[in-house]
Design an enzyme around this catalytic site. Sequence first.
Site, mmCIF file in Angstrom:
data_model
loop_
_atom_site.group_PDB
_atom_site.id
_atom_site.type_symbol
_atom_site.label_atom_id
_atom_site.label_comp_id
_atom_site.label_asym_id
_atom_site.label_seq_id
_atom_site.Cartn_x
_atom_site.Cartn_y
_atom_site.Cartn_z
ATOM 1 N N ARG A 73 -9.450 76.132 -17.228
ATOM 2 C CA ARG A 73 -9.819 77.402 -17.862
ATOM 3 C C ARG A 73 -11.334 77.592 -17.869
ATOM 4 O O ARG A 73 -11.827 78.726 -17.824
ATOM 5 C CB ARG A 73 -9.256 77.510 -19.274
ATOM 6 C CG ARG A 73 -9.771 76.471 -20.244
ATOM 7 C CD ARG A 73 -9.118 76.666 -21.601
ATOM 8 N NE ARG A 73 -9.443 75.545 -22.479
ATOM 9 C CZ ARG A 73 -8.926 75.397 -23.692
ATOM 10 N NH1 ARG A 73 -8.075 76.279 -24.167
ATOM 11 N NH2 ARG A 73 -9.254 74.365 -24.433
ATOM 12 N N GLU A 127 0.953 92.751 -24.344
ATOM 13 C CA GLU A 127 0.811 92.456 -22.923
ATOM 14 C C GLU A 127 1.133 93.658 -22.037
ATOM 15 O O GLU A 127 0.508 93.859 -20.987
ATOM 16 C CB GLU A 127 1.710 91.278 -22.539
ATOM 17 C CG GLU A 127 1.345 89.957 -23.201
ATOM 18 C CD GLU A 127 1.885 89.829 -24.628
ATOM 19 O OE1 GLU A 127 2.661 90.714 -25.061
ATOM 20 O OE2 GLU A 127 1.526 88.855 -25.307
ATOM 21 N N PHE A 164 4.627 85.136 -20.777
ATOM 22 C CA PHE A 164 4.513 86.559 -21.125
ATOM 23 C C PHE A 164 4.068 87.387 -19.920
ATOM 24 O O PHE A 164 4.476 88.538 -19.763
ATOM 25 C CB PHE A 164 3.553 86.734 -22.305
ATOM 26 C CG PHE A 164 3.874 85.822 -23.455
ATOM 27 C CD1 PHE A 164 5.202 85.599 -23.814
ATOM 28 C CD2 PHE A 164 2.882 85.164 -24.154
ATOM 29 C CE1 PHE A 164 5.524 84.743 -24.849
ATOM 30 C CE2 PHE A 164 3.200 84.298 -25.201
ATOM 31 C CZ PHE A 164 4.521 84.076 -25.548
#
Lengths: 310, 224
Positions: free
Chosen positions: A7, A55, A80
């Site tokens: 990340r 989302e 998601f």
Amino acid sequence: MEKREMRAVYAQTLIELAKTNEDIVILDADLMHANGAFAFAKAYPERSFNVGVAEANMVGVAAGLSSVGKIPFASTFGSFAGRRDYDQFFISANYARLNVKLVGTDPGVTAKYNGGTHMPFEDLALMRAIPKLVILEPSDPVSLGKLIRKSASYYGCVYLRMQRSPASVLYPESEEFEFGRAKVLREGSDAVLFALGSVMVNESLAAAETLATEGIRAAVVDMVSLKPLDVETVVAQAGKTGRVVTCENGQASGGLSSAVAEAILESGVRAGFARIGVKDEFGEVGTVEYLMERYALRAQDIAAAVRSLA
Amino acid sequence: MDVDPADPRKRDRDQLVLSKGHSGPALYATLASKGFFPVDWLHTLNVGGTRLPSHCDRNRTPGIDMTTGSLGQGLSAACGIALGNRLNGIASRVFAIIGDGESDEGQNWEAAMFAAHNRLENLIAFTDCNKLQIDGSTEEIMNLGNLGAKWEAFGWFVQEVDGHDFAAMDAAVGRVKEGKGRPSMIILHTVKAKGFSLAEGQVASHNMAFSYEDAKKAIAVLEG
């Protein structure tokens, strides 16, 4: 082997790109800290949009942003990214031929303690059904950085399946990557392991080591890109070795295994075939180690699959 | 709207997202009369290979700014366009038209919060409030309650006007500056298929088939 947090690579690469490209913007749905996007938001607050826990709206807004020339990277957990905004990504972004980069983090068992609700085993199969979509799962920090740059300069939608935790460095900094181009990490003549993503590429390399001690020479191919698939490499390796094992951190149907099987069957090459991946089950909580054993994704499971192909 | 039929993708144009994408044909008629494409094209609606599909498609039709049809998605895209314009230093207006039936979709309310939170004052949305959805009246299928109060509660500047009164609608658009940084919602009270007695106000008028003779009568009424 050196490890780097994926990340952090995501955020840092986008920060560097944003210095010279004012169209780079990011969105996230209340997971900016988790996904690393927060570092970008600190550097470029005016180009960062936290949409809250929404989302579907995130992907719709990203589609609108791209229609006026922005290059949005929208991140959320892969569970998601695949399920909660599938129609928005399908219609508002892909069908509309816009330019949205959707980043799904915590692939497969790396969702660990978040458990079955957050464990994307299905995202690759879902995304593969979207026409023209580019689907990438980088296996290491170097390939991740390079593929983010490629994605930013490419006009079109991309699904980037990204582990956010640290991953081993597998490539030199000078290595270049293309959509639809796999990397042969280890040559072999007795079997080939087609692997996708950090977890499975590393397990495949370990399996190949074990098999080598038994006199079985297994090639290891980092697929890098699920779509487009590197059909040429898949068919050549299948023809050369005659034994194929696909290794994916998700359902072993609809994703990598299906793509590889289709390519091989259509080519006319005949090869033994086994799948490493989740076999029609839901996710559950546990450590990555527990889940790897639970769903038979370990190096020893891969080695056993190779041995089973006479 | 500040648009140019000769340059439909002009960077600083006003934009329109017709979120109720099934109303594409009504928009196509307007675009043709504005000169975005030849009026002859209107006869190709839904014919295989047409540039005028049932639902709006930004890649097929000049003047269509966003692909729509899966309901509830247009307002989010309009938010993205308005936000992108702001980042690009473009002060143009972004219009969106949603349906009252479409307002059942939760994504609209995600977008409603987003627009208010980001103070998208150049976003002007309309709700075509004809009180009907495919299976019946909005009151009996999914009661929207007080729609104006809902948008106000979400932080929008709300006006309600007669959706058949052009002067009233024009005036409402002129008043959006009173919203002072808020996105605008103009609720249009309408009667579905108004002016054509065979279809006016009927549930079945959403996608009814009618004869060539009836079509000619309807055109005569509308052009009268």
